[in-house]
Design an enzyme around this catalytic site. Structure first.
Site, PDB file in Angstrom:
ATOM      1  N   LEU A  67     -47.372  29.576 -12.721  1.00  0.00           N
ATOM      2  CA  LEU A  67     -47.674  30.629 -11.358  1.00  0.00           C
ATOM      3  C   LEU A  67     -49.362  29.832 -11.799  1.00  0.00           C
ATOM      4  O   LEU A  67     -50.161  30.366 -11.009  1.00  0.00           O
ATOM      5  CB  LEU A  67     -47.720  31.668 -11.373  1.00  0.00           C
ATOM      6  N   ASP A 156     -44.281  25.082 -23.393  1.00  0.00           N
ATOM      7  CA  ASP A 156     -43.897  24.690 -22.115  1.00  0.00           C
ATOM      8  C   ASP A 156     -45.097  23.835 -22.040  1.00  0.00           C
ATOM      9  O   ASP A 156     -46.769  24.115 -21.547  1.00  0.00           O
ATOM     10  CB  ASP A 156     -43.431  24.521 -21.209  1.00  0.00           C
ATOM     11  N   HIS A 236     -36.292  20.693 -18.266  1.00  0.00           N
ATOM     12  CA  HIS A 236     -36.711  19.542 -17.582  1.00  0.00           C
ATOM     13  C   HIS A 236     -35.833  18.556 -18.287  1.00  0.00           C
ATOM     14  O   HIS A 236     -36.487  17.481 -18.671  1.00  0.00           O
ATOM     15  CB  HIS A 236     -38.023  19.238 -16.745  1.00  0.00           C
ATOM     16  N   ASN A 282     -44.164  15.056 -15.736  1.00  0.00           N
ATOM     17  CA  ASN A 282     -43.768  14.480 -16.983  1.00  0.00           C
ATOM     18  C   ASN A 282     -42.702  15.758 -17.211  1.00  0.00           C
ATOM     19  O   ASN A 282     -43.732  17.003 -16.936  1.00  0.00           O
ATOM     20  CB  ASN A 282     -45.124  15.449 -17.632  1.00  0.00           C
ATOM     21  N   ASP A 309     -39.676  24.085 -12.634  1.00  0.00           N
ATOM     22  CA  ASP A 309     -40.755  23.031 -12.759  1.00  0.00           C
ATOM     23  C   ASP A 309     -41.721  23.205 -11.935  1.00  0.00           C
ATOM     24  O   ASP A 309     -43.403  22.130 -11.664  1.00  0.00           O
ATOM     25  CB  ASP A 309     -40.386  22.032 -14.059  1.00  0.00           C
ATOM     26  N   HIS A 313     -51.575  21.573  -8.820  1.00  0.00           N
ATOM     27  CA  HIS A 313     -52.448  21.028  -8.833  1.00  0.00           C
ATOM     28  C   HIS A 313     -53.362  21.018  -7.692  1.00  0.00           C
ATOM     29  O   HIS A 313     -53.319  20.708  -6.355  1.00  0.00           O
ATOM     30  CB  HIS A 313     -53.012  20.033  -9.122  1.00  0.00           C
ATOM     31  N   PHE A 327     -50.566  16.186 -14.159  1.00  0.00           N
ATOM     32  CA  PHE A 327     -49.123  15.714 -14.989  1.00  0.00           C
ATOM     33  C   PHE A 327     -48.271  16.795 -13.528  1.00  0.00           C
ATOM     34  O   PHE A 327     -48.725  18.271 -13.233  1.00  0.00           O
ATOM     35  CB  PHE A 327     -48.179  15.499 -15.561  1.00  0.00           C
ATOM     36  N   GLY A 328     -47.506  16.278 -12.465  1.00  0.00           N
ATOM     37  CA  GLY A 328     -46.762  17.873 -11.618  1.00  0.00           C
ATOM     38  C   GLY A 328     -46.771  17.707 -10.413  1.00  0.00           C
ATOM     39  O   GLY A 328     -47.449  17.010  -9.888  1.00  0.00           O
TER      40      GLY A 328
END
Ligand code: ZN
Length: 438
Positions: A67, A156, A236, A282, A309, A313, A327-328
């Site tokens: 978040l 994480d 994940h 990732n 997950d 961004h 990543f994301g």
């Protein structure tokens, strides 16, 4: 709070083995009645939501999301993130502690909880750090974090490479009965890695991330869970080898649970062809063979749950060279639509999918916060209603999330969340749904 009657939907609640067309009554924020056919509430004044042709199930519980608040409010806030969660049918979200400052002490956990109480539209359950400052050196104040109300511990984003630290954390987890969620990545193998290692990474000239980078740490953590008797949850999971390791560990009675994300279940490394930074994630998107093993794992309960997950961004973050992009994937608002493809293709039964999004994740966090992931009488009224037959185009402009970073932008999905009820309150509703007074 006004009584709400949800009339005529197909009610699916794996926690009670229910799959029938019927009605659901919500009184004072709780499930007060559930049954076949139509019903008339005893109270004279109530609202009705007609759910004919729709599926009515427990609100989804997400064990893994970001978040971003405090510290990265340009990417997401608790307000925007929980709105996005509601649009995706999630009524409980567990947020990872890689904020700034990180959630490694009571004060920051209290801060997140207070913002969530004021601005969150769905329930937010914070996860505390394993190590101080997420540095992987010494344990965070795990007792303090437990009393602050964290539901698990995780560093994480960063793997804990110090085996002794994970051993201590797992030891501690026994005392407080909270899981240790590990991000399994051997960074000596992934440094500079951009995508799955294979023919495509070679062709694109991008440095690869081998399956072994994940499996090495999964194997180590399973050995440590066996050694300590602590509760391990693998974040994940993406590889066939990891599924096999977890299958064997469960066979030996090791206390382990595991999750898989919607994107790792539905997208392959081919999404990266074209250098779409929105497909950079990732662990990376893997191959068809890995996906098949993950689906099989879900069916056999080797993989216990599906978690998003959700990793938002800014557009500026992702509008750059592939190698420089973070990543994301922003995952809340497309989770159900993408996962339902597995049901349509006959790869996963609908009730299994719903269980993996509701009752199973609630079980991992011990249901300490009241009955989550169920439509049992007396449970908080967390309900998701979705249309299993409605084409919609993924338009990131209408996302509630600040994160528009999804490789699914512009694609057509077939299943859509139509309404989300959190603790008895209608927190999201599609324009086509109307709620009428009795
Ligand atoms: Zn992670």
């Amino acid at each position: 709070m006004k009584t709400l009657l949800i009339q005529g939907g197909r009610i699916i609640d794996p926690s009670q083995g229910i799959d029938e067309t019927g009605s659901l009554l919500i009184t004072d924020g709780k499930i007060s009645w559930l049954g076949r056919g139509e019903m008339t509430p005893p109270q004279p004044d109530y609202d009705v939501l007609h759910a004919q042709g729709l599926i009515v199930c427990p609100g989804f519980v997400d064990l893994h999301c970001h978040l971003r608040q405090p510290g990265f409010e340009e990417k997401e806030t608790i307000a925007t993130g929980t709105k996005a969660a509601a649009r995706g049918g999630f009524t409980t979200v567990c947020c990872m502690p890689n904020t700034e400052p990180p959630l490694d002490n009571q004060a920051t956990v209290d801060y997140v909880k207070s913002i969530a109480a004021k601005e969150g539209v769905v329930r937010v359950l914070p996860i505390g750090c394993i190590s101080k400052g997420r540095r992987g050196e010494e344990l965070a104040e795990m007792g303090e974090l437990a009393s602050a109300g964290v539901i698990a511990y995780s560093d994480d984003g960063e793997p804990a490479l110090d085996s002794r630290l994970i051993r201590q954390a797992l030891d501690y987890s026994r005392a407080v009965d909270l899981p240790i969620i590990d991000h399994c990545e051997d960074t000596s193998l992934t440094k500079g890695g951009q995508m799955n290692e294979g023919i495509i990474s070679t062709r694109l000239g991008l440095q690869g991330i081998p399956n072994a980078a994940e499996e090495i740490i999964v194997a180590r953590d399973l050995a440590l869970a066996q050694l300590t008797g602590g509760r391990l949850h693998i974040a994940h999971t993406t590889t066939e080898g990891s599924v096999e390791l977890i299958r064997r560990a469960k066979g030996k009675g090791i206390k382990v649970t595991a999750e898989v994300t919607p994107h790792h279940l539905t997208l392959t490394e081919e999404k990266v062809t074209g250098y779409d930074t929105n497909a950079k994630v990732n662990p990376p998107l893997r191959t068809k063979k890995d996906i098949q093993a993950l689906i099989q794992g879900l069916k056999e309960n080797v993989i216990d749950i599906i978690a998003t997950d959700h990793a938002p961004h800014t557009e500026a973050d992702k509008q750059c060279d592939f190698a420089l992009a973070p990543f994301g994937i922003s995952g809340f608002e497309t989770a159900l639509g993408s996962l339902m493809k597995l049901v349509r293709n006959g790869q996963l039964p609908l009730t299994t999918l719903i269980a993996k999004l509701t009752y199973e994740p609630a079980r991992i966090i011990g249901n300490k916060f009241g009955e989550l992931g169920t439509l049992a009488i007396g449970a908080p009224a967390d309900v998701t209603i979705f249309d299993p037959d409605m084409d919609w185009v993924v338009d990131t402009k209408v996302f509630a999330s600040k994160g528009k970073n999804t490789p699914l932008a512009g694609s057509v999905l077939k299943d859509k969340v139509m309404a989300t009820i959190s603790r008895g309150k209608l927190v999201y509703k599609d324009e086509s749904i109307s709620v009428k007074e009795s």
